[in-house]
Design a protein around this motif. Sequence first.
Motif, mmCIF file in Angstrom:
data_model
loop_
_atom_site.group_PDB
_atom_site.id
_atom_site.type_symbol
_atom_site.label_atom_id
_atom_site.label_comp_id
_atom_site.label_asym_id
_atom_site.label_seq_id
_atom_site.Cartn_x
_atom_site.Cartn_y
_atom_site.Cartn_z
ATOM 1 N N LYS A 1 0.832 -1.207 0.000
ATOM 2 C CA LYS A 1 0.000 0.000 0.000
ATOM 3 C C LYS A 1 0.864 1.254 0.000
ATOM 4 O O LYS A 1 0.632 2.183 -0.748
ATOM 5 C CB LYS A 1 -0.920 0.002 1.224
ATOM 6 N N CYS A 2 1.894 1.266 0.884
ATOM 7 C CA CYS A 2 2.807 2.406 0.937
ATOM 8 C C CYS A 2 4.054 2.006 1.707
ATOM 9 O O CYS A 2 3.989 1.766 2.914
ATOM 10 C CB CYS A 2 2.141 3.604 1.607
ATOM 11 N N PRO A 3 5.208 1.897 1.036
ATOM 12 C CA PRO A 3 6.447 1.533 1.728
ATOM 13 C C PRO A 3 6.774 2.460 2.905
ATOM 14 O O PRO A 3 7.344 2.018 3.898
ATOM 15 C CB PRO A 3 7.507 1.635 0.628
ATOM 16 N N LYS A 4 6.398 3.736 2.791
ATOM 17 C CA LYS A 4 6.653 4.683 3.878
ATOM 18 C C LYS A 4 5.819 4.325 5.103
ATOM 19 O O LYS A 4 6.271 4.439 6.237
ATOM 20 C CB LYS A 4 6.330 6.106 3.414
ATOM 21 N N GLN A 5 4.583 3.889 4.851
ATOM 22 C CA GLN A 5 3.722 3.459 5.947
ATOM 23 C C GLN A 5 4.334 2.240 6.648
ATOM 24 O O GLN A 5 4.332 2.153 7.881
ATOM 25 C CB GLN A 5 2.329 3.095 5.414
ATOM 26 N N TYR A 6 4.872 1.309 5.857
ATOM 27 C CA TYR A 6 5.556 0.148 6.430
ATOM 28 C C TYR A 6 6.720 0.593 7.301
ATOM 29 O O TYR A 6 6.926 0.088 8.405
ATOM 30 C CB TYR A 6 6.061 -0.766 5.313
ATOM 31 N N TYR A 7 7.477 1.560 6.797
ATOM 32 C CA TYR A 7 8.644 2.083 7.529
ATOM 33 C C TYR A 7 8.234 2.628 8.899
ATOM 34 O O TYR A 7 8.848 2.326 9.922
ATOM 35 C CB TYR A 7 9.294 3.171 6.680
ATOM 36 N N TYR A 8 7.168 3.427 8.922
ATOM 37 C CA TYR A 8 6.701 3.997 10.189
ATOM 38 C C TYR A 8 6.181 2.920 11.136
ATOM 39 O O TYR A 8 6.415 2.960 12.350
ATOM 40 C CB TYR A 8 5.589 5.016 9.931
ATOM 41 N N ASN A 9 5.478 1.949 10.570
ATOM 42 C CA ASN A 9 4.785 0.958 11.396
ATOM 43 C C ASN A 9 5.702 -0.163 11.876
ATOM 44 O O ASN A 9 5.726 -0.485 13.067
ATOM 45 C CB ASN A 9 3.614 0.369 10.603
ATOM 46 N N PHE A 10 6.476 -0.758 10.950
ATOM 47 C CA PHE A 10 7.209 -1.971 11.281
ATOM 48 C C PHE A 10 8.689 -1.759 11.565
ATOM 49 O O PHE A 10 9.325 -2.619 12.158
ATOM 50 C CB PHE A 10 7.056 -2.999 10.152
ATOM 51 N N ILE A 11 9.241 -0.614 11.137
ATOM 52 C CA ILE A 11 10.658 -0.344 11.438
ATOM 53 C C ILE A 11 10.775 0.625 12.620
ATOM 54 O O ILE A 11 11.422 0.322 13.616
ATOM 55 C CB ILE A 11 11.383 0.206 10.202
ATOM 56 N N LEU A 12 10.118 1.783 12.504
ATOM 57 C CA LEU A 12 10.152 2.731 13.618
ATOM 58 C C LEU A 12 9.208 2.331 14.739
ATOM 59 O O LEU A 12 9.372 2.746 15.881
ATOM 60 C CB LEU A 12 9.786 4.133 13.117
ATOM 61 N N LYS A 13 8.196 1.517 14.410
ATOM 62 C CA LYS A 13 7.234 1.009 15.395
ATOM 63 C C LYS A 13 6.566 2.142 16.161
ATOM 64 O O LYS A 13 6.520 2.152 17.393
ATOM 65 C CB LYS A 13 7.917 0.032 16.355
ATOM 66 N N ILE A 14 6.076 3.126 15.432
ATOM 67 C CA ILE A 14 5.406 4.263 16.046
ATOM 68 C C ILE A 14 4.028 3.821 16.534
ATOM 69 O O ILE A 14 3.245 3.266 15.764
ATOM 70 C CB ILE A 14 5.256 5.416 15.031
ATOM 71 N N PRO A 15 3.703 4.051 17.796
ATOM 72 C CA PRO A 15 2.368 3.671 18.293
ATOM 73 C C PRO A 15 1.293 4.461 17.548
ATOM 74 O O PRO A 15 1.474 5.631 17.218
ATOM 75 C CB PRO A 15 2.408 4.066 19.779
ATOM 76 N N VAL A 16 0.193 3.807 17.284
ATOM 77 C CA VAL A 16 -0.917 4.470 16.602
ATOM 78 C C VAL A 16 -2.191 4.283 17.415
ATOM 79 O O VAL A 16 -2.346 3.291 18.121
ATOM 80 C CB VAL A 16 -1.124 3.912 15.168
ATOM 81 N N PRO A 17 -3.105 5.251 17.329
ATOM 82 C CA PRO A 17 -4.379 5.098 18.033
ATOM 83 C C PRO A 17 -5.153 3.914 17.473
ATOM 84 O O PRO A 17 -5.063 3.588 16.292
ATOM 85 C CB PRO A 17 -5.109 6.420 17.730
ATOM 86 N N GLY A 18 -5.924 3.271 18.343
ATOM 87 C CA GLY A 18 -6.776 2.191 17.881
ATOM 88 C C GLY A 18 -8.017 2.755 17.203
ATOM 89 O O GLY A 18 -8.248 3.960 17.183
ATOM 90 N N LYS A 19 -8.814 1.878 16.645
ATOM 91 C CA LYS A 19 -10.059 2.278 15.997
ATOM 92 C C LYS A 19 -11.180 1.384 16.498
ATOM 93 O O LYS A 19 -10.965 0.204 16.793
ATOM 94 C CB LYS A 19 -9.937 2.178 14.478
ATOM 95 N N ALA A 20 -12.371 1.967 16.560
ATOM 96 C CA ALA A 20 -13.515 1.232 17.086
ATOM 97 C C ALA A 20 -13.759 -0.057 16.308
ATOM 98 O O ALA A 20 -14.022 -1.116 16.899
ATOM 99 C CB ALA A 20 -14.758 2.119 17.053
ATOM 100 N N GLN A 21 -13.640 0.001 14.971
ATOM 101 C CA GLN A 21 -13.926 -1.192 14.174
ATOM 102 C C GLN A 21 -12.917 -2.298 14.418
ATOM 103 O O GLN A 21 -13.247 -3.490 14.346
ATOM 104 C CB GLN A 21 -14.005 -0.862 12.678
ATOM 105 N N PHE A 22 -11.660 -1.918 14.734
ATOM 106 C CA PHE A 22 -10.654 -2.937 15.027
ATOM 107 C C PHE A 22 -10.908 -3.575 16.399
ATOM 108 O O PHE A 22 -10.730 -4.779 16.580
ATOM 109 C CB PHE A 22 -9.254 -2.327 14.976
#
Length: 625
Positions: free
Chosen positions: A381-402
């Motif tokens: 979807k987006c290599p940059k998104q992967y970088y933030y999520n899986f390499i830098l491991k930046i915490p993200v807010p949850g979502k109601a649907q999840f």
Amino acid sequence: ESETEEDEVNEVIKKIIDIKSKSKDLLWSDFAILIRTNRSADSFIPVLEKLDIPFLFLASKGLYLKKIVMNIVAYLKLLDNYHESKAVYRILKLPVFNFNQEEISDIFYWSRRKSLSLYKVLQNANTFGFPQETLKKINLLLSLISKHTFLAKEKTVSEVVLRFLEDSGYLKFIVEQEEQKKREDLSYLDQFYRKIQEFEKNNDDKSIKFFLEEFEIEFSSGETGFLSPDYEMGPDTLKIITIHSAKGLEFKYVFIVNMVKDKFPSKERKEAIPIPDDLVKEIIPEGDLHLEEERRLFYVAITRAKEGVFFSWAKDYGGKQLKKPSRFLIEANLISPEKASKYSVKKDVFEKEKISREKERKIKYPLPKHFSFSQLVAYDKCPKQYYYNFILKIPVPGKAQFTFGRTMHKVFELIMERVKDLNGSDQASLFDNKKSKTLKEILNIKDILEIYQSVWLNDWFDSEEQKKEYFKKGKEILKDFYEKYKDQVFTPLFIEKSFKFKIGGEYTMIGKIDRIDLDGKEIKIIDYKTGEPKEKLTFADKRQLLLYQMAATNIFDKPIKELSFYYLENNQEVNFLGNEKDLERVQDWAIKQIEGIIAGDFKENSGFNCRYCDFKEICPQRSDF
């Protein structure tokens, strides 16, 4: 050996530089400086920073003393008590709020002059003649505090922390730092965030006040927070690590420093009130136990090296007396205590030493040991998104649907566990003389709704009303499911089955299949989805189950009958089975994503998806499409 501690540091780093420069294959991560105590790192860190050498200090404790953690705690204290002036001061110093020292001094001046808390001065800033630019900063901070105070009344600590990081711009500030500093701060943030989540998991009261009470009890007792460093964390870095923490690790070259008396072996700390030997019931071992433990650590330190080990010491560490070499060096016949230093290294030995970064060199990141579908689809979807999520491991807010999705997955897992206990392949399907039970013979709707109630998650709903809507929706889904399938016989073979297999003969894929049923002599793979079914599945929709089909082919000797997406919204199944061409296509897709990750290609895919990205506020390349 060196004259002073400063000289020792310079000599050690110079030696590392010399060794690395002689081999193009050596990385900074091939080197480790082993220290006896965390304090010893203080003399190495400034020099490494000055020379622009990438390093990582892997302390075993001190998470709560990290600046980013102290800043977050200060903000939580401020929300809990506006008049906590120490907390207010720390927040004023945060670079994201852009207060200069003169402005902070003026705020302090009025606080002392009027005997007001710092927050009270901020509240009444209009009456103290602050410039408009300062008032603008103050009003921005006050509005943020007001917003998060209201949020804290309804939300958990973790939710408030993430809102603070995002709304204040602090998270964006962290991500835009120099690479090494960014990764260190995000590592500390990730560990502290998991600490908060652990607190929320173990306590019904998830308020900021209760969290701070527990935190203060722990901190005041002398606990500074366990650090769980990622020893493979990139980019390529030299490691500074205590000998205790180095157990089980190996490096090509190891430097054991501060090898002097009272540093290593360290000085034994005597008990404040020693117990007389006559009162000790156990047999007291003979010999110097402390020295033996230090000698064992010395052995641990030496055996961390695969190709070379170096020992360093200095005569002068700043105290009144000069230091003698460690007895361990003498015992190993490496040095004699009488030996006088034959050279004196100048203190400015590194003034002319410069290490420049290779401009074209891509940063080396630790390669994942395995890959999951979620990793690959995120990268696609987006290599940059992967970088933030899986390499830098930046915490993200949850979502109601999840949150709702996790609840429903857990409910169906427990329902099918109950069914498997009676109808699973090992109970019913393998025995012709045993009749399998229908769903209603195992569970009634009341049982199912009780399971639902017991596993319901309250996290990340925007409001109480939204939470009630989702809860009602879940009950309706389960009632429809029961009515539709109460007379059916289920024969689950596995629930939440983990798998691992090689793809392309080289890369390891891992994952977990929601459910595998036995259908005669064939198996059926089922994945639960909380959305509504699509009229026609695209290849992108099918990729997950196609990978599961590949995994099952490697795991089981039974043929696969079909793949099924089970959509919970209306209890419908969409079934298909991948042919040889489908499996080749999904394998090619997976390998393409993996090779992109390995190559470190994290270029952004700007476009429509940016508006839904968890990292849109910190991504400088986002599209405002």
